[in-house]
Design an enzyme around this catalytic site. Structure first.
Site, PDB file in Angstrom:
ATOM      1  N   GLU A  46       0.826  -1.218   0.000  1.00  0.00           N
ATOM      2  CA  GLU A  46       0.000   0.000   0.000  1.00  0.00           C
ATOM      3  C   GLU A  46       0.859   1.266   0.000  1.00  0.00           C
ATOM      4  OE1 GLU A  46      -3.084   0.493  -0.625  1.00  0.00           O
ATOM      5  OE2 GLU A  46      -3.594  -1.622  -0.729  1.00  0.00           O
ATOM      6  N   TYR A 137      -7.069   6.667   3.623  1.00  0.00           N
ATOM      7  CA  TYR A 137      -7.184   5.608   2.619  1.00  0.00           C
ATOM      8  C   TYR A 137      -6.269   4.426   2.950  1.00  0.00           C
ATOM      9  CZ  TYR A 137      -6.437   2.820  -1.445  1.00  0.00           C
ATOM     10  OH  TYR A 137      -6.313   1.732  -2.257  1.00  0.00           O
ATOM     11  N   ASP A 155      -9.934   5.658  -2.847  1.00  0.00           N
ATOM     12  CA  ASP A 155      -8.962   6.608  -3.402  1.00  0.00           C
ATOM     13  C   ASP A 155      -9.528   7.171  -4.709  1.00  0.00           C
ATOM     14  OD1 ASP A 155      -8.770   4.520  -5.149  1.00  0.00           O
ATOM     15  OD2 ASP A 155      -6.591   4.325  -5.035  1.00  0.00           O
ATOM     16  N   CYS A 207     -12.946   0.389 -15.227  1.00  0.00           N
ATOM     17  CA  CYS A 207     -13.478   1.759 -15.160  1.00  0.00           C
ATOM     18  C   CYS A 207     -12.301   2.727 -14.967  1.00  0.00           C
ATOM     19  CB  CYS A 207     -14.499   1.885 -14.037  1.00  0.00           C
ATOM     20  SG  CYS A 207     -15.495   3.364 -14.203  1.00  0.00           S
ATOM     21  N   CYS A 213     -16.449  -0.095 -20.984  1.00  0.00           N
ATOM     22  CA  CYS A 213     -17.761  -0.471 -20.445  1.00  0.00           C
ATOM     23  C   CYS A 213     -18.224  -1.836 -20.944  1.00  0.00           C
ATOM     24  CB  CYS A 213     -18.792   0.608 -20.775  1.00  0.00           C
ATOM     25  SG  CYS A 213     -18.322   2.204 -20.103  1.00  0.00           S
ATOM     26  N   CYS A 216     -17.556  -4.365 -18.339  1.00  0.00           N
ATOM     27  CA  CYS A 216     -17.888  -3.986 -16.963  1.00  0.00           C
ATOM     28  C   CYS A 216     -19.041  -4.820 -16.401  1.00  0.00           C
ATOM     29  CB  CYS A 216     -18.258  -2.504 -16.911  1.00  0.00           C
ATOM     30  SG  CYS A 216     -18.585  -1.969 -15.216  1.00  0.00           S
ATOM     31  N   CYS A 222     -25.122   1.187 -14.059  1.00  0.00           N
ATOM     32  CA  CYS A 222     -24.335   2.423 -14.135  1.00  0.00           C
ATOM     33  C   CYS A 222     -25.139   3.560 -14.770  1.00  0.00           C
ATOM     34  CB  CYS A 222     -23.058   2.180 -14.937  1.00  0.00           C
ATOM     35  SG  CYS A 222     -22.056   3.660 -15.091  1.00  0.00           S
TER      36      CYS A 222
HETATM   37  S1  SF4 Z   1     -20.313   0.934 -17.167  1.00  0.00           S
HETATM   38 FE1  SF4 Z   1     -20.016   2.606 -15.720  1.00  0.00          FE
HETATM   39  S2  SF4 Z   1     -18.871   1.707 -14.023  1.00  0.00           S
HETATM   40 FE2  SF4 Z   1     -18.707   0.315 -15.754  1.00  0.00          FE
HETATM   41  S3  SF4 Z   1     -16.807   0.895 -16.840  1.00  0.00           S
HETATM   42 FE3  SF4 Z   1     -18.501   2.000 -17.807  1.00  0.00          FE
HETATM   43  S4  SF4 Z   1     -18.546   3.974 -16.746  1.00  0.00           S
HETATM   44 FE4  SF4 Z   1     -17.381   2.567 -15.442  1.00  0.00          FE
END
Ligand code: SF4
Length: 348
Positions: A46, A137, A155, A207, A213, A216, A222
């Site tokens: 860390e 953090y 963070d 992200c 995305c 994701c 989101c």
């Molecule tokens: S869907 Fe939303 S949380 Fe996922 S990578 Fe895209 S912007 Fe980030």
């Protein structure tokens, strides 16, 4: 930009985020050497990861732990050797802080706890927060990952994910506080270490500042994605202007001895060594230009010129004249190291 309205709490969305995120984390996390490490290894990782990319830390983590496998081995070490082992990782204050932290761990009798496998539910973060270089953090990250404390470690990377998930218009410290609040609220009965690492991993790999995305696990939850505004979040705070500076150093070599200066207490690199500096960036007459290099520290962009000279001007006092071969063992900041390498090549 049109500011979206805050979302109402939605327990189904929260449960979906939790299960999708943790399932994704179990499947996709990178096999980093500090995963599952003892608390000392987690603490070292860390500190190294503060303002530094994972790819860079990977080159330093195992050699550093190989040399300092316990808090007492670091507490007893010579500071110059610690800086030499840290050399290249940058932000050298962290190496000093880590040594001071190791001394406090040994002095206050915490060492056995830091050398066991990760344990559950030990409140170590109040002790950590008293130590140099450990902010909210880092204390939360070490407390949750190594000791199972129920803390949210947020963070900039993690806050970015929350800002996009919520399409939040907040910036800076207010965004961090809001993300911390959401993270704790959504954590439920998850293991805090896995929970925090899952957010960190998502922020680092998917992200990222340029979000991917399609990969994701939280795309359906989101808000920024739904609005097709992923790139608008987090809302940018004004960045401070960059400061341009020039520096000159003198590589004075006489009879294969070279002049070096120990950097005194200051914001950067204290305890390391540099070549003698001249104020400002003026050219040096009757001298050979050895190198010009540029580096960035915080918001300073510095162009550094190095000259080869046979004697130093009046008023420039080195700390020592050392055999030129010994440059290799002195701890030096990266720009000075580049110059030292050129000098060693020239005189080899
Ligand atoms: S869907 Fe939303 S949380 Fe996922 S990578 Fe895209 S912007 Fe980030």
């Amino acid at each position: 930009m049109r500011v979206p309205q805050p979302r109402k709490p939605d327990p189904d969305r929260r449960a979906a985020i939790r299960s999708r995120l943790l399932r994704w984390f179990r499947r996709c996390r990178r096999p980093l050497p500090w995963r599952g490490a003892n608390p000392w290894g987690v603490l070292v990782s860390e500190l190294m990861l503060q303002q530094t990319r994972v790819a860079t830390v990977l080159r330093y983590y195992e050699p550093f732990l190989g040399r300092f496998p316990t808090p007492s081995s670091l507490a007893l070490a010579d500071m110059e050797e610690v800086l030499r082992t840290w050399e290249g990782l940058g932000y050298y204050r962290r190496a000093r802080n880590l040594k001071a932290i190791a001394e406090a761990i040994v002095r206050d009798g915490w060492e056995p706890l830091f050398l066991r496998p990760p344990t559950r539910a030990r409140a170590v973060s109040p002790f950590l927060r008293e130590l140099p270089g450990i902010g909210a953090y880092t204390a939360a990250a070490v407390g949750s990952i190594a000791f199972g404390e129920r803390l949210a470690a947020v963070d900039g990377n993690t806050a970015r994910v929350f800002a996009r998930l919520e399409a939040s218009p907040l910036t800076g410290a207010r965004l961090l506080r809001h993300a911390e609040h959401l993270s704790l609220d959504w954590m439920g009965r998850c293991r805090p270490g896995d929970w925090n690492q899952a957010w960190m991993e998502l922020g680092s790999t998917v992200c990222a500042p340029k979000p991917d995305c399609d990969l994701c696990p939280l795309r359906e939850q989101c808000e920024a994605y739904r609005l097709r505004m992923q790139h608008a979040f987090p809302v940018r705070a004004r960045t401070p202007e960059r400061i341009e500076r020039a520096e000159t150093v003198l590589c004075a070599v006489v009879d294969r001895r070279v002049a070096v200066c120990r950097i005194e207490e200051g914001p950067w690199w204290s305890g390391m060594y540099s070549f003698p500096r001249l104020e400002g960036g003026e050219a040096v007459r009757n001298a050979t230009k050895l190198a010009q290099t540029a580096y960035t520290v915080t918001r300073h962009r510095v162009v550094l010129s190095a000259y080869l000279v046979r004697k130093l001007p009046k008023g420039v006092q080195p700390t020592a004249w050392i055999p030129i071969e010994e440059l290799a063992r002195l701890p030096m900041p990266a720009p000075q190291r580049r110059i030292a390498t050129l000098l060693l090549e020239r005189f080899s």
